[in-house]
Scaffold this motif. Structure first.
Motif, PDB file in Angstrom:
ATOM      1  N   VAL A   1       0.437  -4.878   3.018  1.00 53.94           N
ATOM      2  CA  VAL A   1       1.459  -4.270   3.870  1.00 53.94           C
ATOM      3  C   VAL A   1       1.146  -2.778   3.930  1.00 53.94           C
ATOM      4  N   THR A   2       0.813  -2.302   5.118  1.00 52.01           N
ATOM      5  CA  THR A   2       0.422  -0.903   5.272  1.00 52.01           C
ATOM      6  C   THR A   2       0.512  -0.486   6.728  1.00 52.01           C
TER       7      THR A   2
ATOM      8  N   ASN B   1       0.565 -21.614  -0.222  1.00 49.95           N
ATOM      9  CA  ASN B   1       0.469 -20.297   0.415  1.00 49.95           C
ATOM     10  C   ASN B   1       1.654 -19.397   0.066  1.00 49.95           C
ATOM     11  N   THR B   2       2.410 -19.767  -0.949  1.00 47.19           N
ATOM     12  CA  THR B   2       3.496 -18.929  -1.447  1.00 47.19           C
ATOM     13  C   THR B   2       2.917 -17.822  -2.331  1.00 47.19           C
ATOM     14  N   ALA B   3       3.418 -16.616  -2.185  1.00 50.42           N
ATOM     15  CA  ALA B   3       2.930 -15.503  -3.005  1.00 50.42           C
ATOM     16  C   ALA B   3       3.327 -15.711  -4.460  1.00 50.42           C
ATOM     17  N   GLU B   4       2.365 -15.500  -5.359  1.00 49.80           N
ATOM     18  CA  GLU B   4       2.621 -15.643  -6.786  1.00 49.80           C
ATOM     19  C   GLU B   4       2.437 -14.332  -7.540  1.00 49.80           C
ATOM     20  N   SER B   5       1.945 -13.296  -6.839  1.00 44.09           N
ATOM     21  CA  SER B   5       1.704 -12.019  -7.504  1.00 44.09           C
ATOM     22  C   SER B   5       1.945 -10.869  -6.535  1.00 44.09           C
ATOM     23  N   LEU B   6       2.549  -9.806  -7.044  1.00 40.85           N
ATOM     24  CA  LEU B   6       2.863  -8.614  -6.251  1.00 40.85           C
ATOM     25  C   LEU B   6       2.181  -7.409  -6.873  1.00 40.85           C
ATOM     26  N   LEU B   7       1.463  -6.658  -6.051  1.00 41.74           N
ATOM     27  CA  LEU B   7       0.808  -5.427  -6.480  1.00 41.74           C
ATOM     28  C   LEU B   7       1.370  -4.272  -5.661  1.00 41.74           C
ATOM     29  N   VAL B   8       1.757  -3.204  -6.329  1.00 40.88           N
ATOM     30  CA  VAL B   8       2.425  -2.078  -5.668  1.00 40.88           C
ATOM     31  C   VAL B   8       1.680  -0.787  -5.980  1.00 40.88           C
TER      32      VAL B   8
ATOM     33  N   ASP C   1       0.822  -1.207   0.000  1.00 38.18           N
ATOM     34  CA  ASP C   1       0.000   0.000   0.000  1.00 38.18           C
ATOM     35  C   ASP C   1       0.862   1.266   0.000  1.00 38.18           C
ATOM     36  N   ALA C   2       0.235   2.377  -0.324  1.00 42.13           N
ATOM     37  CA  ALA C   2       0.943   3.664  -0.321  1.00 42.13           C
ATOM     38  C   ALA C   2       1.507   3.990   1.054  1.00 42.13           C
ATOM     39  N   ALA C   3       0.860   3.504   2.100  1.00 40.88           N
ATOM     40  CA  ALA C   3       1.294   3.807   3.463  1.00 40.88           C
ATOM     41  C   ALA C   3       2.171   2.707   4.060  1.00 40.88           C
ATOM     42  N   ALA C   4       2.767   1.886   3.214  1.00 40.89           N
ATOM     43  CA  ALA C   4       3.583   0.779   3.717  1.00 40.89           C
ATOM     44  C   ALA C   4       4.933   1.261   4.218  1.00 40.89           C
ATOM     45  N   ASP C   5       5.436   0.567   5.236  1.00 38.81           N
ATOM     46  CA  ASP C   5       6.800   0.764   5.704  1.00 38.81           C
ATOM     47  C   ASP C   5       7.717  -0.027   4.760  1.00 38.81           C
ATOM     48  N   LEU C   6       8.730   0.631   4.207  1.00 38.12           N
ATOM     49  CA  LEU C   6       9.576   0.021   3.180  1.00 38.12           C
ATOM     50  C   LEU C   6      10.249  -1.247   3.686  1.00 38.12           C
TER      51      LEU C   6
END
Length: 414
Positions: free
Chosen positions: A342-343, A255-262, A231-236
């Motif tokens: 993540v935010t 349950n492994t991540a297969e896609s990332l959205l930023v 998310d825009a408010a995520a801690d890097l």
């Protein structure tokens, strides 16, 4: 022996398991664990034969990883049985109860399904997990693994049956079906009246086939096209750590991540850092044009990529302009398994949790936590992506049904 005959024997065993005390069942679980450790060498010999055949057949690295056993993995599998023995017995638990106005005492209690059929691919650890969780919940297990693990599963079930019988329970509480013919799957799916429920574990094709063709009721487990949304408010620092763990902690799990959205507002800061981390970890990023602008190592993403459960060192990635766009992307391509945000924004977290329609939603945590053991349920039978009866990691309570017990004193209805 035919599947029908095995199912009949399982039904007999299930009638004995239904009345077994917790101490007897837990004793059997400990006996199973001890036997697995004691007979690890013969199990690993069988497993190595399966691995050699798999390598010759050209099985993928991910499948070989799921298939492989080791002394360390065997110890972990045995420990899971011991941990399961320490869990409360769900059978007999009163779900709800009351005294009705007419004086009747009403109780809804948990009872075993009876005979549970499990159809699964490659992973021999599922053989032990399924046998253990079925036994603890009072069910007989009919196990139909894949041909790639035929020797490993045969060795494991031989050990388990000996241990169960030695603990005073029927050996037929755990049975292995023939994995060399597809006829056993078809017969199992048609064993309505003998088998109470089927649980498929594996790829999309297997699950779809069982769901569409079975006359036995099915609890649907789903593939894991899991997403991490930054998310825009995520801690890097948190965002990089969570994303990297979700993708690389183990590549071959659902349950492994297969896609990332930023989010676009954080892309300039986050993407260079995470792409560098992925490069160091050997992960290939399949990105849209906006992601590719940050690294020449990013390969073009396709429509198919966004819907793919890679089970390998690959991940799809896209930049989105809002949380709503991220949710829309997940609803379009996701499998309803696990999504993470993540935010540091409580508002964004609440909106994401409310709008994402998946079995599990993580806030500032890796998707890899969607697991019965991590949730404190003990070994799981699978992760359900359906919405009836069970959803998410299926522990002991999810392997039971209920019955109503009504107690009166000569009551009659007028």
């Amino acid at each position: 022996m035919s599947v029908t005959e095995q199912a009949r024997r399982a039904r007999e065993a299930a009638s004995m398991l239904a009345t077994a005390t917790r101490s007897v069942k837990d004793g059997a679980l400990h006996a199973m664990a001890d036997a697995l450790v004691a007979r690890t060498p013969e199990i690993l010999t069988a497993n190595e034969a399966d691995l050699a055949a798999g390598r010759e057949a050209g099985l993928s690295t991910a499948v070989l990883d799921r298939l492989a056993l080791s002394a360390e993995r065997m110890a972990g599998i045995a420990d899971a049985l011991r941990q399961m023995a320490a869990l409360p017995d769900p059978v007999g638990e009163v779900v709800r109860g009351s005294t009705l106005p007419n004086g009747l005492e009403l109780r809804q209690i948990r009872v075993p399904f009876g005979v549970v059929g499990i159809i699964y691919e490659a992973r021999p650890n599922v053989t032990v997990d399924a046998a253990g969780i079925c036994l603890k919940s009072g069910n007989a297990a009919l196990l139909r693994g894949s041909s790639s693990a035929v020797r490993s599963n045969a060795a494991l079930v031989a050990v388990l049956r000996d241990a169960v019988a030695g603990a005073g329970l029927p050996a037929d509480a755990v049975q292995l079906l023939d994995a060399t013919s597809r006829d056993s799957v078809k017969e199992l799916m048609r064993a309505r009246g003998l088998v109470d429920v089927l649980i498929p574990r594996g790829g999309a094709s297997l699950i779809r086939t069982v769901v569409e063709e079975s006359t036995v009721p099915v609890i649907e487990t789903g593939v894991g096209n899991c997403h991490v949304y930054v998310d825009a408010a995520a801690d890097l620092q948190k965002a990089v750590a969570v994303t990297l763990n979700a993708k690389t902690q183990r590549l071959s799990t659902c349950n492994t991540a297969e896609s990332l959205l930023v989010h676009a507002d954080i892309a300039d800061v986050f993407l260079p850092a995470v792409l560098a981390a992925f490069a160091e970890a050997g992960v290939t990023v399949h990105g849209d044009e906006r992601v590719r602008a940050y690294s020449d190592a990013v390969v073009p993403v396709s429509e198919e990529d966004f819907g793919t459960e890679y089970l390998s060192a690959d991940i799809s990635a896209a930049v989105v302009d809002s949380l709503a766009d991220a949710v829309g992307h997940i609803r379009r391509y996701g499998s309803g398994h696990t999504e993470a945000i993540v935010t540091d924004s409580a508002v964004a977290a609440r909106e994401f949790v409310a709008r994402v329609d998946s079995a599990a939603v993580m806030v500032n945590a890796s998707t890899r936590f969607t697991d019965g053991g991590e949730f404190g349920f003990g070994a799981e039978i699978g992760i359900s992506t359906q919405k009836l009866h069970a959803r998410g990691p299926m522990g002991l309570p999810e392997l039971t049904s209920t019955k109503y017990v009504v107690t009166g004193d000569g009551h009659i209805r007028t």
